[in-house]
Design an enzyme around this catalytic site. Structure first.
Site, PDB file in Angstrom:
ATOM      1  N   LEU A 168       0.811  -1.212   0.000  1.00 53.00           N
ATOM      2  CA  LEU A 168       0.000   0.000   0.000  1.00 53.00           C
ATOM      3  C   LEU A 168       0.844   1.260   0.000  1.00 53.00           C
ATOM      4  CD1 LEU A 168      -2.631  -1.149   2.640  1.00 53.00           C
ATOM      5  CD2 LEU A 168      -2.922  -1.080   0.172  1.00 53.00           C
TER       6      LEU A 168
ATOM      7  N   LYS B 183       5.036   3.122   1.230  1.00 52.44           N
ATOM      8  CA  LYS B 183       6.346   3.002   1.858  1.00 52.44           C
ATOM      9  C   LYS B 183       6.707   4.346   2.463  1.00 52.44           C
ATOM     10  CE  LYS B 183      11.143   1.705   0.928  1.00 52.44           C
ATOM     11  NZ  LYS B 183      12.114   1.262  -0.094  1.00 52.44           N
ATOM     12  N   GLY B 184       7.000   4.343   3.742  1.00 47.74           N
ATOM     13  CA  GLY B 184       7.363   5.570   4.431  1.00 47.74           C
ATOM     14  C   GLY B 184       8.702   5.439   5.110  1.00 47.74           C
ATOM     15  N   GLY B 185       9.030   6.435   5.911  1.00 42.00           N
ATOM     16  CA  GLY B 185      10.332   6.446   6.563  1.00 42.00           C
ATOM     17  C   GLY B 185      10.490   5.368   7.600  1.00 42.00           C
ATOM     18  N   PHE B 186       9.375   4.846   8.122  1.00 43.20           N
ATOM     19  CA  PHE B 186       9.464   3.850   9.193  1.00 43.20           C
ATOM     20  C   PHE B 186       9.218   2.431   8.703  1.00 43.20           C
ATOM     21  CE2 PHE B 186       8.894   7.732  11.534  1.00 43.20           C
ATOM     22  CZ  PHE B 186       9.724   7.567  12.629  1.00 43.20           C
TER      23      PHE B 186
ATOM     24  N   GLU C 285       7.416  -0.387   5.364  1.00 41.64           N
ATOM     25  CA  GLU C 285       6.474  -0.623   4.277  1.00 41.64           C
ATOM     26  C   GLU C 285       5.163  -1.148   4.839  1.00 41.64           C
ATOM     27  OE1 GLU C 285       9.363  -1.761   0.557  1.00 41.64           O
ATOM     28  OE2 GLU C 285       8.789  -3.364   1.949  1.00 41.64           O
TER      29      GLU C 285
ATOM     30  N   ASP D   2       3.518  13.400  14.479  1.00 38.87           N
ATOM     31  CA  ASP D   2       3.741  13.295  13.028  1.00 38.87           C
ATOM     32  C   ASP D   2       2.424  13.478  12.277  1.00 38.87           C
ATOM     33  OD1 ASP D   2       5.363  13.080  10.809  1.00 38.87           O
ATOM     34  OD2 ASP D   2       5.205  10.904  10.694  1.00 38.87           O
TER      35      ASP D   2
END
EC number: 2.7.11.1
Length: 675
Positions: free
Chosen positions: A354, A356-359, A361, A472
């Site tokens: 869905l 992919k972020g900094g923390f 997938e 955040d």
């Protein structure tokens, strides 16, 4: 004279009677077993009678054998008999040798001679050889029960019955079967089964019929083979021998005749008495002594198999390995097995990813009895203290609010955490604000989403047992359910605080453009969340990112640009053009100004989330302030030190913030590209 005539008549009568008796003796015979028949049979080759049962054995499963068994006396058909005729019924058995394919078969033979010394075994069945096969001089008719497919004779398969005339190339053949009178159709039968099989051969009126059936079945109504043949053309001297021939080659089997009945006339053919037939011997496989080498090879094979199975076990164990400690027992109801999540996400298939972020997938999955889920794979920093981390994950899962993305549980393996949340079908808010392939949200939808997120933040700050700082807040962390209600997700940097606690913060965390200026000096507080929410309000209303390096510098910083538009009395110029003018000017201007209040660089001048809810619902009027008010419209912390000790009288006064060092919970549900 009269006495001489009487004497002549008696002489003719006795001569005719003698002829009739001799003809009756030659009319036929019957053998229910061959215990008393050796004197009447001609045997050669491997053929012999096995006593005491009287079983006629043609071959004994040795290679390159042939055996013959014929009735010794030929049958003579006088010339006044216009057509030859005969009928025979016999029971045979072809028994395979254990561990070997059988060959080559049995043939019922009609021949002008019983001398087969020139014949070959194997596929020639002890009847012909390569020279005599097909020769016009070969006076031979055979009904073959063939268990080997010989290509040179155009055999149809390795289980067939054929009619052979002067050659092993059958003039008529069919796969072995019999007509079932009960079912009205043919049923297959295996010749090389070791079971007794009945064969009828009837020749009458130039028509040859061959019928096959198992021992338990009466003679079928329809023959398997039928062929018009003139035997006089084959046997011009009309002297015929009847018997059997069998052969083996490299393929071997035991071939037996159990009983035999023969007659010149089908009407006079005697029935076999099955109760008197001998039993068929079935040889058992020899128990050969296993060689030491074979034992060693088998043991080596077993060891290799055990090693392979052990490797597979270790691989699967490593594949699904999880870290479990004693202290985790109290959290077991909230823990999912890695195997269940691995299967739920189709092995973390890329097609189900869905975002992919900094923390980490995020993958879509489906769990039985749970439904659609979102699974985030997070690389965890071990320095943060795993026990406290898991405790806060579970506590986060206990937060219940309609505008929070529900956290269902977690899974832990080595340096990785998997966080399981409810799946949001419409993805994240940023996709609808910045991605042109998505339809633009209406103003009413945007306002509802902002109110939903404000409600969720107010709950985190004041409604839970502890103060929860999200840390955040941004468009990509706002999820949309099936009805486009806003749900606050991605607790990737969230932390808990006890009311009244105060512990210094050692590092600032967040996303550029959403981070309050005081983070670098005073750390996090509820007011840093308010600042980020103010940026979100501007982002949603303007349809722009808070920082956009691709546009001219005077418009690059969203907070400053909105304030500049207001300063020029054209704040509506900041509103998203994708709305197409379909919005309430009063509401949009209110949201823009509220966003500027929330992003005041003086933290104490920002409202609480409870106050934000009052403002956004228009239950309270906004404070009286202008673009030139202290701390308004400043997007960089340059003036922070000079204004921090001042107090704005134009915004609500808030009690001093507290900042605390707490475990940050990596719970991220990101459906777009993280920023």
């Amino acid at each position: 004279m009269a006495s001489e005539r009487l004497h002549l008549i008696l002489l003719v009568f006795f001569n005719h009677l003698t002829f009739l008796l001799s003809q009756q003796e030659e009319a036929g015979f019957i053998y229910n077993g061959f215990g008393q028949a050796q004197a009447g049979l001609h045997l050669d080759g491997a053929a012999k009678i096995l006593f005491p049962d009287g079983l006629l054995q043609l071959t004994n499963a040795s290679t390159q054998q042939m055996g013959h068994a014929f009735f010794k006396k030929p049958f003579k058909f006088d010339s006044y008999e216009k057509k030859l005729s005969f009928s025979t019924h016999f029971v045979c058995a072809l028994v395979p040798k254990p561990g070997a394919d059988g060959g080559h078969g049995i043939a019922f033979v009609v021949s002008s001679s019983i001398d087969f010394t020139q014949a070959d075994p194997t596929q020639y069945l002890g009847l012909l050889n390569i020279s005599t096969n097909g020769s016009p001089s070969s006076q031979l008719l055979a009904i073959e029960l063939d268990t080997v497919e010989s290509a040179e004779f155009d055999d149809i398969d390795k289980n067939h019955v054929g009619i052979d005339i002067k050659s092993l190339n059958s003039v008529e053949s069919a796969s072995a079967s019999y007509f079932s009178n009960a079912k009205g159709k043919n049923q297959s039968i295996k010749l090389l089964s070791g079971d007794p099989i009945q064969i009828w051969v009837d020749y009458e009126g130039a028509l040859l019929n061959v019928t096959v059936a198992p021992l338990s079945i009466q003679k079928p109504n329809h023959p398997l083979l039928s062929r018009s043949i003139n035997l006089t053309d084959i046997f011009p001297d009309r002297k015929l021998f009847f018997g059997f021939s069998a052969a083996t080659g490299t393929l071997v089997s035991y071939q037996y005749i159990l009983g035999w009945s023969f007659s010149r006339s089908r009407m006079l053919l005697q029935s076999l008495d099955f109760s008197k037939l001998p039993q068929i011997p079935h040889p058992k496989a020899k128990q050969e002594q296993t060689s030491p080498l074979l034992i060693v090879l088998l043991m080596l094979l077993v060891l290799i198999m055990l090693a392979v199975l052990g490797g597979i076990y270790l691989y699967r164990r490593k594949k699904y390995a999880e870290v479990r400690e004693v202290w985790e027992k109290e959290y077991s109801p909230h823990r999912f097995s890695y195997k269940s999540l691995y299967k739920a996400t189709n092995r973390f298939d890329k097609d189900g990813r869905l975002g992919k972020g900094g923390f980490g997938e995020v993958y879509r999955g489906n769990l039985p009895h749970v439904g659609d889920i979102a699974v985030k794979r997070v690389c965890h920093d071990a320095k943060q203290g795993m026990k406290q981390f898991v405790a806060e994950v579970v506590t986060m899962g206990s937060l219940k609010h309609r505008n929070l993305v529900p956290l269902l549980g977690y899974c832990r393996r080595k340096g990785e955490l998997l966080l399981v949340s409810e799946y949001m079908s419409n993805g994240s808010l940023d996709q609808y604000l910045f991605h042109r392939e998505k339809p633009a949200l209406s103003w009413s939808q945007r306002l509802v989403i902002l109110k939903d997120i404000a409600s969720a933040l107010s709950y985190l700050h004041t409604g839970a047992n502890q103060v929860v700082l999200h840390r955040d807040i941004k468009a990509s962390n706002v999820m949309l359910d099936s009805e486009f209600n806003g749900r606050l997700g991605d607790f990737g940097m969230a932390r808990f605080e006890d009311y009244g606690d105060s512990v210094p913060v050692t590092a600032a965390v967040g996303t550029m453009g959403y981070m309050a200026p005081e983070l670098t000096t005073m750390g996090t507080s509820t007011r840093t969340d308010v600042y980020a929410f103010g940026v979100l309000m501007l982002e949603v209303t303007c349809g722009r990112r808070p920082l956009d390096p691709k546009i001219p510098s005077e418009k690059r910083h969203l907070i400053k640009w909105v304030c500049d538009c207001w300063r020029r009395d054209s704040i509506v110029d900041a509103i998203d053009t994708r709305l197409g003018g379909q919005y309430s000017v009063e509401e949009t201007v209110m949201v823009l100004k509220l966003g500027l209040i929330c992003t005041n660089i003086v933290a104490e001048s920002r409202p609480t989330m409870e106050q934000v809810i009052q403002y956004i619902n228009q239950n309270l009027p906004l404070p009286n302030f202008s673009p030139g008010s202290l701390g308004i419209g400043v997007s960089t912390p340059v003036l922070l030190e000079s204004v921090f000790n001042s107090r704005s009288s134009l915004a609500p006064s808030i009690s001093p913030p507290s900042s605390h060092n707490s475990m940050f919970v990596t719970h991220t549900i990101t459906y777009g590209d993280g920023r």
